[in-house]
Design a protein around this motif. Structure first.
Motif, PDB file in Angstrom:
ATOM      1  N   GLU A 329       0.849  -1.220   0.074  1.00 12.42           N
ATOM      2  CA  GLU A 329      -0.263  -0.048   0.046  1.00 12.42           C
ATOM      3  C   GLU A 329       0.795   1.177   0.022  1.00 12.42           C
ATOM      4  OE1 GLU A 329      -2.264   1.957  -0.155  1.00 12.42           O
ATOM      5  OE2 GLU A 329      -4.262   0.867  -0.115  1.00 12.42           O
ATOM      6  N   PHE A 330       0.185   2.350   0.064  1.00 11.52           N
ATOM      7  CA  PHE A 330       1.018   3.825  -0.179  1.00 11.52           C
ATOM      8  C   PHE A 330       1.790   3.897  -1.048  1.00 11.52           C
ATOM      9  CE2 PHE A 330      -1.774   3.797   3.494  1.00 11.52           C
ATOM     10  CZ  PHE A 330      -1.438   4.445   4.685  1.00 11.52           C
ATOM     11  N   PRO A 331       1.613   3.636  -2.270  1.00 14.53           N
ATOM     12  CA  PRO A 331       2.556   3.749  -3.377  1.00 14.53           C
ATOM     13  C   PRO A 331       2.881   5.349  -3.829  1.00 14.53           C
ATOM     14  CG  PRO A 331       0.329   3.446  -4.295  1.00 14.53           C
ATOM     15  CD  PRO A 331       0.241   3.294  -2.834  1.00 14.53           C
ATOM     16  N   TYR A 346       7.673   3.345  -5.232  1.00 12.01           N
ATOM     17  CA  TYR A 346       8.039   2.789  -4.068  1.00 12.01           C
ATOM     18  C   TYR A 346       6.813   2.628  -3.131  1.00 12.01           C
ATOM     19  CZ  TYR A 346      12.025   5.362  -6.024  1.00 12.01           C
ATOM     20  OH  TYR A 346      12.868   5.799  -6.870  1.00 12.01           O
ATOM     21  N   SER A 347       6.806   1.402  -2.339  1.00 10.46           N
ATOM     22  CA  SER A 347       5.464   0.981  -1.595  1.00 10.46           C
ATOM     23  C   SER A 347       5.961   0.590  -0.325  1.00 10.46           C
ATOM     24  CB  SER A 347       4.712   0.290  -2.363  1.00 10.46           C
ATOM     25  OG  SER A 347       5.201  -0.774  -2.875  1.00 10.46           O
ATOM     26  N   ALA A 348       5.055   0.358   0.452  1.00 12.00           N
ATOM     27  CA  ALA A 348       5.123  -0.322   1.948  1.00 12.00           C
ATOM     28  C   ALA A 348       4.583  -1.887   1.603  1.00 12.00           C
ATOM     29  CB  ALA A 348       4.669   0.557   2.993  1.00 12.00           C
ATOM     30  N   ALA A 349       5.261  -2.856   2.024  1.00 11.48           N
ATOM     31  CA  ALA A 349       5.009  -4.059   2.229  1.00 11.48           C
ATOM     32  C   ALA A 349       3.910  -4.424   3.378  1.00 11.48           C
ATOM     33  CB  ALA A 349       6.030  -5.103   2.396  1.00 11.48           C
ATOM     34  N   THR A 350       2.771  -5.244   2.932  1.00 10.17           N
ATOM     35  CA  THR A 350       1.706  -5.267   4.045  1.00 10.17           C
ATOM     36  C   THR A 350       1.344  -6.712   4.095  1.00 10.17           C
ATOM     37  OG1 THR A 350      -0.226  -5.155   2.515  1.00 10.17           O
ATOM     38  CG2 THR A 350       0.525  -3.062   3.316  1.00 10.17           C
ATOM     39  N   ALA A 368       0.746  -0.883   5.046  1.00 14.24           N
ATOM     40  CA  ALA A 368       1.875  -0.191   5.389  1.00 14.24           C
ATOM     41  C   ALA A 368       2.550  -0.189   6.612  1.00 14.24           C
ATOM     42  CB  ALA A 368       1.571   1.446   5.030  1.00 14.24           C
ATOM     43  N   PHE A 369       2.555  -1.288   7.326  1.00 20.70           N
ATOM     44  CA  PHE A 369       3.074  -1.559   8.572  1.00 20.70           C
ATOM     45  C   PHE A 369       3.659  -2.810   8.834  1.00 20.70           C
ATOM     46  CE2 PHE A 369      -0.798   1.516   9.512  1.00 20.70           C
ATOM     47  CZ  PHE A 369      -0.153   2.352   8.984  1.00 20.70           C
ATOM     48  N   ALA A 370       3.892  -3.465   7.665  1.00 18.70           N
ATOM     49  CA  ALA A 370       5.032  -4.555   7.760  1.00 18.70           C
ATOM     50  C   ALA A 370       6.357  -4.088   8.085  1.00 18.70           C
ATOM     51  CB  ALA A 370       4.816  -5.342   6.502  1.00 18.70           C
ATOM     52  N   ASP A 371       7.401  -4.946   8.253  1.00 19.02           N
ATOM     53  CA  ASP A 371       8.938  -4.401   8.402  1.00 19.02           C
ATOM     54  C   ASP A 371       9.690  -4.470   6.968  1.00 19.02           C
ATOM     55  OD1 ASP A 371       8.883  -7.100   7.439  1.00 19.02           O
ATOM     56  OD2 ASP A 371       9.758  -7.904   9.421  1.00 19.02           O
ATOM     57  N   ALA A 372       9.052  -3.981   5.993  1.00 14.19           N
ATOM     58  CA  ALA A 372       9.679  -3.761   4.508  1.00 14.19           C
ATOM     59  C   ALA A 372       9.314  -2.740   3.684  1.00 14.19           C
ATOM     60  CB  ALA A 372       9.656  -5.054   3.836  1.00 14.19           C
ATOM     61  N   LEU A 373       9.927  -2.092   3.112  1.00 11.68           N
ATOM     62  CA  LEU A 373       9.635  -1.085   1.982  1.00 11.68           C
ATOM     63  C   LEU A 373      10.013  -1.850   0.542  1.00 11.68           C
ATOM     64  CD1 LEU A 373      11.006   2.227   3.221  1.00 11.68           C
ATOM     65  CD2 LEU A 373       8.618   1.378   3.064  1.00 11.68           C
ATOM     66  N   HIS A 454       0.086  10.164   5.140  1.00  9.42           N
ATOM     67  CA  HIS A 454       0.706  10.588   4.092  1.00  9.42           C
ATOM     68  C   HIS A 454       1.716  11.656   4.756  1.00  9.42           C
ATOM     69  CE1 HIS A 454      -1.434   7.869   1.460  1.00  9.42           C
ATOM     70  NE2 HIS A 454      -2.544   8.525   2.210  1.00  9.42           N
ATOM     71  N   GLY A 455       2.580  11.985   3.739  1.00 11.73           N
ATOM     72  CA  GLY A 455       3.556  12.899   4.068  1.00 11.73           C
ATOM     73  C   GLY A 455       4.278  13.448   2.796  1.00 11.73           C
ATOM     74  N   SER A 456       5.227  14.414   2.725  1.00  7.77           N
ATOM     75  CA  SER A 456       6.033  15.194   1.782  1.00  7.77           C
ATOM     76  C   SER A 456       7.346  15.682   2.298  1.00  7.77           C
ATOM     77  CB  SER A 456       5.122  16.394   1.472  1.00  7.77           C
ATOM     78  OG  SER A 456       3.918  16.138   1.086  1.00  7.77           O
ATOM     79  N   TRP A 457       8.211  15.526   1.202  1.00  8.65           N
ATOM     80  CA  TRP A 457       9.602  16.243   1.287  1.00  8.65           C
ATOM     81  C   TRP A 457       9.413  17.468   0.862  1.00  8.65           C
ATOM     82  CZ3 TRP A 457      13.837  16.721   4.040  1.00  8.65           C
ATOM     83  CH2 TRP A 457      14.881  17.521   3.479  1.00  8.65           C
TER      84      TRP A 457
END
Length: 461
Positions: A329-331, A346-350, A368-373, A454-457
């Protein structure tokens, strides 16, 4: 505190979701490794942080927004701050005077979903009719924002910036409307145009996509339910099997701007990765939940995969291709390529992550709360994984280019990562081109950042 057994409480008030109770300001943060000298700016992330709430039915989407930020400059981590967004309710609960400002349809809410920058403003955003909140550079609340009185209604959680034109696009929805509203902000931060798109049933439209020619609309079967609202549901949007799922192409240019709709199979989409024009066709990459989706319980009705939809207006069909079948999720892409062809994502493994006695099952509750990107090379068809220590909890990853003109993927990927050994959170900086390698730098925050959205740089200047 309450004596209520933990199992009787909302899962979003426990563990890595549990709200923090203090606002913190810390300077000169310790860093392991070396921060790249070119990373000058603020890494900001928004998320729900209920204020004094112990409602056992608390829904994750409804907690008051808290923005967390880290200021990087000249190879140093200058500060960390976390601040609640001061809606009227939050300000009064904190014993403060609400700053005041415009309110749409009586809906004043501490925006909790995203935090962006445009035209000199830092904005906390949320969907479903409420206005964004403007913040200072140090994350203090200025007040609700209707873009100098130019916004005719509510706003949206997700926006897309076309860097060639300087226009910021959004698609707003509201339960009281019979339409979606495409909203364009000019480079001056004022609304330069709106387009209403008729819809039925009041669909929830969390995200959309943008190409050089089209606004890509997702009209899917999670819709407003008057029965759920009458029953007191915190989130009165439910799966509606009679609502035809479809994707729409709204031309960005022209005088008529009539949307063309194309049917798709029943599914749910929270987030798109990106979209682009491919000749007469439109390519959209997104995270798709198969079948029905219970948004009130945040449970998925079927597999969650990264897919590519190719919309062919001539053939009047949408072709689907699975890009990666592991739950994620959160691509995100490099924001500089939004609306144009991209190679990397880039995404977060779930899902299916063993955390001792807790077994993640792939539902959105664990998204988005597993332990891998994950890093996707969509041209080569490969996926790299950066694995964090067991029991770490990782949020959305955001890409920061090495320089404004650097090639796509020439930069760094940043994310908040909970460190269970410290009981606090780190800002981890990965080299995008050595994604599976050790972090370039780890900024150690003095507090825990609850799992959020969500966030931003946001670069300096």
């Amino acid at each position: 505190m309450t004596d209520r057994p933990m199992l009787d409480r909302s899962p979003f008030l426990q563990g890595p979701y549990a709200p923090v109770t203090e606002e913190i300001t810390a300077f000169d943060l310790p860093v392991t490794g070396r921060l790249p000298a070119g990373l000058d700016g603020r890494y900001l992330r928004n998320g729900p942080n209920p204020l004094g709430s112990d409602d056992p039915g608390s829904h994750w989407f409804l907690g008051a927004g808290m923005v967390h930020g880290v200021r990087l400059r000249d190879g140093r981590a200058e500060w960390y701050r976390n601040r609640w967004v001061r809606s009227r309710h939050v300000a009064e609960a904190l014993g403060e005077r609400w700053p005041g400002g415009p309110v749409h349809a009586g809906m004043d809410f501490a925006a909790n979903t995203h935090v962006i920058a445009h035209a000199g403003r830092t904005l906390a955003t949320v969907e479903a009719g409420a206005l964004p909140y403007e913040l200072t550079d140090e994350l203090d609340t200025v007040g609700p924002c209707d873009f100098d009185g130019t916004l005719p209604g509510g706003y949206a959680a997700h926006t897309k910036l076309d860097r060639r034109t300087g226009e910021l696009h959004a698609v707003a929805y509201f339960w009281g409307w019979d339409h979606l509203q495409h909203v364009v902000l000019g480079p001056d931060g004022r609304v330069s145009g709106t387009t209403d798109v008729p819809v039925v049933d009041g669909p929830m439209v969390h995200d959309f996509a943008l190409t050089e020619r089209y606004v890509v609309l997702l009209d899917l079967p999670v819709t407003f339910s008057m029965d759920a609202a009458a029953a007191g549901s915190q989130l009165p949007y439910t799966w509606n099997p009679s609502h035809q799922p479809r994707v729409g192409l709204l031309p960005r240019a022209g005088t008529t701007r009539a949307v063309r709709w194309f049917e798709v199979d029943p599914c749910w989409v929270f987030h798109t990765l990106n979209a682009y024009d491919d000749g007469d066709r439109v390519v959209v990459d997104l995270c798709r939940y198969e079948g029905s989706f219970d948004v009130s319980a945040l449970g998925s009705g079927g597999p969650l995969t990264l897919e590519r939809w190719t919309v062919d207006p001539t053939a009047r069909r949408v072709a689907r291709q699975c890009l990666d079948d592991r739950p994620q999720e959160f691509p995100r892409v490099d924001d500089r390529v939004l609306s144009r062809a991209h190679r990397y994502g880039y995404s977060a493994a779930t899902g299916q992550v063993d955390r001792g006695t807790v077994q993640m099952d792939g539902t959105f509750q664990d998204a988005a709360f597993a332990d891998a990107l994950l890093k996707h090379d969509l041209l080569a068809g490969t996926v790299e994984e950066h694995r964090f220590p067991r029991n770490a909890a990782i949020g959305e990853a955001v890409f920061a280019p090495s320089t404004p003109d650097a090639d796509e993927d020439d930069g760094h990927v940043m994310a908040f990562v909970h460190d269970p050994d410290r009981g606090a959170t780190d800002l981890v900086v990965l080299a995008a081109q050595d994604f599976a390698g050790p972090p370039v730098a780890t900024v150690h925050l003095p507090a825990r950042v609850p799992l959020g959205f969500h966030g931003s740089w946001i670069v300096d200047g």
